[in-house]
Structures are given as structure tokens and as C-alpha cells.
Motif scaffolding. Structure first.
Motif, PDB file in Angstrom:
ATOM      1  N   TRP A  36      42.757-175.967 -46.065  1.00 46.84           N
ATOM      2  CA  TRP A  36      41.287-175.966 -45.861  1.00 46.84           C
ATOM      3  C   TRP A  36      40.660-175.680 -44.493  1.00 46.84           C
ATOM      4  O   TRP A  36      39.631-175.327 -44.357  1.00 46.84           O
ATOM      5  CB  TRP A  36      40.718-177.283 -46.700  1.00 46.84           C
ATOM      6  CG  TRP A  36      40.956-177.214 -48.081  1.00 46.84           C
ATOM      7  CD1 TRP A  36      42.056-178.107 -48.644  1.00 46.84           C
ATOM      8  CD2 TRP A  36      40.398-176.598 -49.112  1.00 46.84           C
ATOM      9  NE1 TRP A  36      41.982-177.826 -50.011  1.00 46.84           N
ATOM     10  CE2 TRP A  36      41.088-177.092 -50.339  1.00 46.84           C
ATOM     11  CE3 TRP A  36      39.306-175.741 -49.185  1.00 46.84           C
ATOM     12  CZ2 TRP A  36      40.719-176.359 -51.621  1.00 46.84           C
ATOM     13  CZ3 TRP A  36      38.954-175.133 -50.433  1.00 46.84           C
ATOM     14  CH2 TRP A  36      39.659-175.660 -51.428  1.00 46.84           C
ATOM     15  N   ASP A  37      41.515-176.071 -43.559  1.00 45.99           N
ATOM     16  CA  ASP A  37      41.032-176.077 -42.192  1.00 45.99           C
ATOM     17  C   ASP A  37      41.000-174.568 -41.878  1.00 45.99           C
ATOM     18  O   ASP A  37      40.068-173.765 -41.103  1.00 45.99           O
ATOM     19  CB  ASP A  37      42.008-176.517 -41.152  1.00 45.99           C
ATOM     20  CG  ASP A  37      43.566-176.182 -41.177  1.00 45.99           C
ATOM     21  OD1 ASP A  37      43.794-175.889 -42.378  1.00 45.99           O
ATOM     22  OD2 ASP A  37      44.136-176.244 -40.188  1.00 45.99           O
ATOM     23  N   VAL A  38      41.897-173.738 -42.388  1.00 44.98           N
ATOM     24  CA  VAL A  38      41.820-172.055 -42.131  1.00 44.98           C
ATOM     25  C   VAL A  38      40.705-171.676 -43.181  1.00 44.98           C
ATOM     26  O   VAL A  38      40.066-170.596 -42.426  1.00 44.98           O
ATOM     27  CB  VAL A  38      43.122-171.615 -42.482  1.00 44.98           C
ATOM     28  CG1 VAL A  38      43.307-169.796 -42.548  1.00 44.98           C
ATOM     29  CG2 VAL A  38      44.633-172.213 -41.798  1.00 44.98           C
ATOM     30  N   ILE A  39      40.576-172.258 -44.051  1.00 48.72           N
ATOM     31  CA  ILE A  39      39.373-171.537 -45.056  1.00 48.72           C
ATOM     32  C   ILE A  39      38.060-171.799 -44.340  1.00 48.72           C
ATOM     33  O   ILE A  39      37.232-170.805 -44.300  1.00 48.72           O
ATOM     34  CB  ILE A  39      39.316-172.334 -46.292  1.00 48.72           C
ATOM     35  CG1 ILE A  39      40.687-171.893 -47.168  1.00 48.72           C
ATOM     36  CG2 ILE A  39      38.091-172.141 -47.261  1.00 48.72           C
ATOM     37  CD1 ILE A  39      40.770-170.679 -47.660  1.00 48.72           C
ATOM     38  N   LEU A  40      37.900-173.005 -43.726  1.00 56.15           N
ATOM     39  CA  LEU A  40      36.708-173.192 -43.224  1.00 56.15           C
ATOM     40  C   LEU A  40      36.537-172.519 -41.924  1.00 56.15           C
ATOM     41  O   LEU A  40      35.526-171.976 -41.613  1.00 56.15           O
ATOM     42  CB  LEU A  40      36.680-174.933 -42.627  1.00 56.15           C
ATOM     43  CG  LEU A  40      35.253-175.300 -42.010  1.00 56.15           C
ATOM     44  CD1 LEU A  40      33.913-174.980 -42.928  1.00 56.15           C
ATOM     45  CD2 LEU A  40      35.286-176.819 -41.685  1.00 56.15           C
ATOM     46  N   ASP A  41      37.639-172.444 -40.990  1.00 56.80           N
ATOM     47  CA  ASP A  41      37.143-171.979 -39.561  1.00 56.80           C
ATOM     48  C   ASP A  41      37.336-170.583 -39.517  1.00 56.80           C
ATOM     49  O   ASP A  41      36.524-170.107 -38.738  1.00 56.80           O
ATOM     50  CB  ASP A  41      38.376-172.452 -38.553  1.00 56.80           C
ATOM     51  CG  ASP A  41      38.224-174.149 -38.293  1.00 56.80           C
ATOM     52  OD1 ASP A  41      37.211-174.489 -38.659  1.00 56.80           O
ATOM     53  OD2 ASP A  41      39.194-174.678 -37.699  1.00 56.80           O
TER      54      ASP A  41
END
Length: 342
Positions: free
Chosen positions: A133-138
Motif C-alpha cells: 500500500w505504500d507503493v500504491i499511495l506514493d
């Protein structure tokens, strides 16, 4: 069995790449064709070549796509997750192509991968565990929202600057010069499309190879992956996407060569910046469409057909959840056929 599934996933990934090409062919050339800067066949041939070249200019976007999910450790399950993600993306591409809506193949792919991973997770009581989810957000959500807004604003300002600089020039001569410049801006846009979108397929194929145990996470992309993805998107582009081309080139607003040049120049700049500076797989469709709206708004805001724009935005909003839903259902069906049936 695993090798057969790996081959099937690679083939489906290249089919997605091909559909991406004809679905997004309009991104690079619709404005040039609508202003008669280029004939349709010349424009498609140029876009196909530049797509192919652009695919070899970097791999950072491919690396980001490969980081969106963590494939299950079980090889077959991991491969089916990747396959389901591709099926979800292809399905949504075909639906929006049929209705002539310039939706995002990129976000359909990301949505499909996330939906398939969550479909796997739901069967194992951990629906969110396989998604990074960090990759998805950023690198997905923030650029997804920011790039079309930035494209609209910069295209609007650039067109205002062009109008002011050439305010005393002969209109006919000025438009003739911009018609020539559109050949360059369309080529730059097609190069950016290859840079962005071909890499997304490379990332998915790498995910399949990773799930099948044929590569490790730190390995470079094999050359055959880069070449095949470049060839597939190039062939798809040459086949053309006339339904969407009409929407981008005529239905949103009637473009003149100066506005076409401004929209393509801004969109190409956004594609290069996000790929090289942020490794972000943004939507070429969103970027060029918002830039077209931006240059169109310099005539007057009522010149933009906002009803058509509203339909496009609705397709944008639905892309992620629609592709994710199809992918999750496909994963469940495939899981049942592979794991449950004797």
C-alpha cells in the motif's frame, strides 16, 4: 504445469500490451490527426516506431509495477494472481474501447493486480497482506491525481503564453508553423507513451517470472521481455484506436494546430518527468486528455464539451475498482478450477 502457466501469463501480458497500444494510440496522434498536421496512417506509423524506441529508454516504471504486489509464495497461486490481474485490465480496456472512452490502461492494470491479490487474500483471511500500500499511495494514487491536474494547468498557461506571443502574427502563417511543430510534439508524445506503458507490461512479465521462480527480485529485466513488450505495444499502436481518437480529437473540443502542439508538448513533458524523476506509472490517457481540456479552456470554458469530459472522468473513477473486481472474480474461478476440481 508451472511452466505452462508462466507461458500463458506471458502471452496474456503481451495481449494486454497489444490492447494497450490500440487503446492508447489516440493519446499520441489524435490531436495531430484532427488538426490535419498528419494523415492517420502516417501518424500511426510514426507513433508505432516511437513507441518501440521509447520502450528501451528506461526500466524504472517497470520496477515500480513489479513492486505493487507481493506474489504468493506458492508458484501456481502467484501466477494465477498475475494472470487474473491481466484479465481484469484487458476486460476493462475492451469495454472502454467499445464505448470510445479514453480510460487508463495503466490504472486498469494496477487495479487488476490489486484486485487479484486481494482476491487471493480473501481466501486466506488476509485480504490486504499481498498489496504494497505504500507503493500504491506514493507512486500510483498521488501521481494519478496530480498528473492530470498539473497537465490541465500547465497546458492552459502555455496556451495563454502562445496566444500572447503570437497575438500580432498572421494567424494563417502561425497555424501553418504550428502544424509542422505538431509533428515533433506528436513524436515526443508517442516516445513518452512507449517509455511509460510498455514498461508496465515488462513489470507484469517480471512478476510472472518471479512467481514462477525464474528470476529473483533483484535481477535485471531480460532483454527478451523488453523487446517483446516494445514490439507488442508498437503493433497495437499501428492497428489504431479510431473510436477513442474521435473522442480525443473532436468530441472534447475542436483543436487548432497551436492548441494541439501545446497539449502534446505538456503531456510529453509530464510523462518524461514522472518516469525519470519519480518512477511513477502515470496514465498517458489522463495526461493528454487533461492537457486537451486545458488548452481548450483558453478559448472559453464553454468551448470544452464538459458533458463528454464528465463521461471520461467517470470512466477514470471506475477504472480501478472495475478492473479489480473482474480480476478478483477471475482469480476465484481459476482457483476453483485448479485447486478444487479433480
Amino acid at each position: 504445469m508451472e511452466l505452462g502457466i508462466v507461458i500463458a501469463v506471458v502471452v496474456i501480458a503481451l495481449v494486454f500490451d497489444y490492447t494497450n497500444g490500440f487503446h492508447d494510440a489516440a493519446n499520441a496522434i489524435a490531436t495531430s490527426v484532427s488538426t490535419r498536421a498528419l494523415t492517420p496512417r502516417v501518424a500511426l506509423a510514426m507513433a508505432a516506431v516511437m513507441n518501440f524506441v521509447g520502450a528501451f529508454l528506461g526500466q524504472r516504471v517497470a520496477e515500480t509495477v513489479a513492486e505493487v504486489i507481493t506474489p504468493p509464495e506458492e508458484a501456481v497461486a502467484g501466477l494465477v494472481v498475475v494472470m487474473a490481474g491481466l484479465v481484469g485490465a484487458i476486460t476493462w480496456n475492451m469495454i472502454t474501447w467499445y464505448y470510445g472512452l479514453p480510460s487508463s490502461s495503466s490504472h486498469a492494470l494496477i487495479g487488476g493486480l490489486v484486485g487479484a491479490a486481494m482476491g487471493y487474500g480473501l481466501l486466506h483471511d488476509a485480504p490486504f497482506a499481498s498489496v504494497k500500500w505504500d507503493v500504491i499511495l506514493d507512486k500510483i494514487i498521488i501521481p494519478m491525481v496530480a498528473s492530470p491536474l498539473f497537465g490541465f494547468a500547465v497546458a492552459f498557461l502555455l496556451m495563454l503564453a502562445i496566444m500572447w506571443i503570437f497575438r500580432k502574427a498572421n494567424p494563417h502563417r502561425t497555424q501553418r508553423r504550428f502544424r509542422f511543430l505538431q509533428t515533433i510534439s506528436a513524436a515526443a508524445m508517442a516516445l513518452g507513451h512507449g517509455l511509460q506503458d510498455a514498461q508496465k507490461t515488462m513489470g507484469v512479465i517480471f512478476l510472472a517470472l518471479l512467481a514462477g521462480g525464474y528470476v529473483s527480485s533483484g535481477d535485471p529485466l531480460p532483454f527478451w521481455v523488453i523487446f517483446s513488450a516494445a514490439a507488442a505495444i508498437s503493433l497495437g499502436t499501428y492497428s489504431g484506436g479510431w473510436r477513442i481518437m474521435r473522442t480525443l480529437g473532436r468530441r472534447i473540443i475542436h483543436l487548432d494546430p497551436a492548441r494541439g502542439f501545446a497539449a502534446e508538448t505538456v503531456a510529453a513533458g509530464v510523462l518524461y518527468t514522472t518516469a525519470f524523476a519519480f518512477s511513477a506509472p502515470i496514465s498517458t490517457t489522463h495526461t493528454i486528455t487533461s492537457a486537451v481540456m486545458g488548452v481548450g479552456a483558453t478559448k472559453r470554458f464553454s468551448a470544452v464539451r464538459w458533458g463528454v469530459a464528465r463521461s471520461i472522468v467517470m470512466a477514470w473513477v471506475l477504472t480501478f475498482p472495475a478492473a479489480a473486481s473482474v480480476a478478483a472474480v477471475f482469480y476465484w474461478v481459476a482457483h476453483y478450477l485448479i485447486e478444487v476440481l479433480p
